[in-house]
Design a protein around this motif. Sequence first.
Motif, mmCIF file in Angstrom:
data_model
loop_
_atom_site.group_PDB
_atom_site.id
_atom_site.type_symbol
_atom_site.label_atom_id
_atom_site.label_comp_id
_atom_site.label_asym_id
_atom_site.label_seq_id
_atom_site.Cartn_x
_atom_site.Cartn_y
_atom_site.Cartn_z
ATOM 1 N N UNK A 1 44.574 77.426 -16.612
ATOM 2 C CA UNK A 1 45.041 77.446 -15.235
ATOM 3 C C UNK A 1 46.264 76.542 -15.091
ATOM 4 N N UNK A 2 47.193 76.964 -14.277
ATOM 5 C CA UNK A 2 48.387 76.164 -14.015
ATOM 6 C C UNK A 2 48.092 75.135 -12.940
ATOM 7 N N UNK A 3 48.701 73.961 -13.050
ATOM 8 C CA UNK A 3 48.511 72.967 -11.985
ATOM 9 C C UNK A 3 49.209 73.420 -10.710
ATOM 10 N N UNK A 4 48.597 73.117 -9.586
ATOM 11 C CA UNK A 4 49.154 73.469 -8.286
ATOM 12 C C UNK A 4 49.401 72.188 -7.506
ATOM 13 N N UNK A 5 50.596 72.061 -6.970
ATOM 14 C CA UNK A 5 50.942 70.914 -6.130
ATOM 15 C C UNK A 5 51.375 71.460 -4.786
ATOM 16 N N UNK A 6 50.629 71.123 -3.759
ATOM 17 C CA UNK A 6 51.005 71.528 -2.400
ATOM 18 C C UNK A 6 52.001 70.509 -1.880
ATOM 19 N N UNK A 7 53.215 70.964 -1.637
ATOM 20 C CA UNK A 7 54.281 70.050 -1.250
ATOM 21 C C UNK A 7 53.991 69.330 0.060
ATOM 22 N N UNK A 8 53.239 69.970 0.955
ATOM 23 C CA UNK A 8 52.925 69.327 2.227
ATOM 24 C C UNK A 8 51.883 68.232 2.076
ATOM 25 N N UNK A 9 51.276 68.121 0.895
ATOM 26 C CA UNK A 9 50.245 67.102 0.690
ATOM 27 C C UNK A 9 50.636 66.021 -0.310
ATOM 28 N N UNK A 10 51.826 66.115 -0.893
ATOM 29 C CA UNK A 10 52.201 65.168 -1.945
ATOM 30 C C UNK A 10 52.129 63.728 -1.459
ATOM 31 N N UNK A 11 52.692 63.442 -0.315
ATOM 32 C CA UNK A 11 52.709 62.061 0.177
ATOM 33 C C UNK A 11 51.777 61.856 1.362
ATOM 34 N N UNK A 12 50.678 62.568 1.359
ATOM 35 C CA UNK A 12 49.677 62.415 2.416
ATOM 36 C C UNK A 12 49.197 60.967 2.438
ATOM 37 N N UNK A 13 49.104 60.328 3.612
ATOM 38 C CA UNK A 13 48.766 58.904 3.703
ATOM 39 C C UNK A 13 47.407 58.536 3.115
ATOM 40 N N UNK A 14 46.445 59.452 3.122
ATOM 41 C CA UNK A 14 45.113 59.096 2.643
ATOM 42 C C UNK A 14 44.926 59.330 1.139
ATOM 43 N N UNK A 15 45.982 59.748 0.436
ATOM 44 C CA UNK A 15 45.870 59.934 -1.019
ATOM 45 C C UNK A 15 45.816 58.579 -1.706
ATOM 46 N N UNK A 16 44.970 58.500 -2.727
ATOM 47 C CA UNK A 16 44.966 57.254 -3.492
ATOM 48 C C UNK A 16 46.126 57.279 -4.487
#
Length: 75
Positions: A1-16
């Motif tokens: 499977x290819x990795x998926x990066x949702x651009x709208x979530x890359x810098x989401x404040x609650x990401x560790x």
Amino acid sequence: ALPVVRMDEVKRPDKNSAELERDLSLLQGLSPEDIALLVYTSGTTSEPKGVMIALSSIFFDAEAVISSAGPNKDP
């Protein structure tokens, strides 16, 4: 499977920091010619076909919308 990066979530404040680091590392090394999106359509022929959309196309489309409407203007 290819990795998926949702651009709208890359810098989401609650990401560790580990999640953020992973997403940013996946984005490094991309070029404008890389495929960002596959759109499948049958059009009027009823024959399914895929259309590849490059990163540069998405960038220029977004840039055109922002420059014509402005980032803070109401539609």
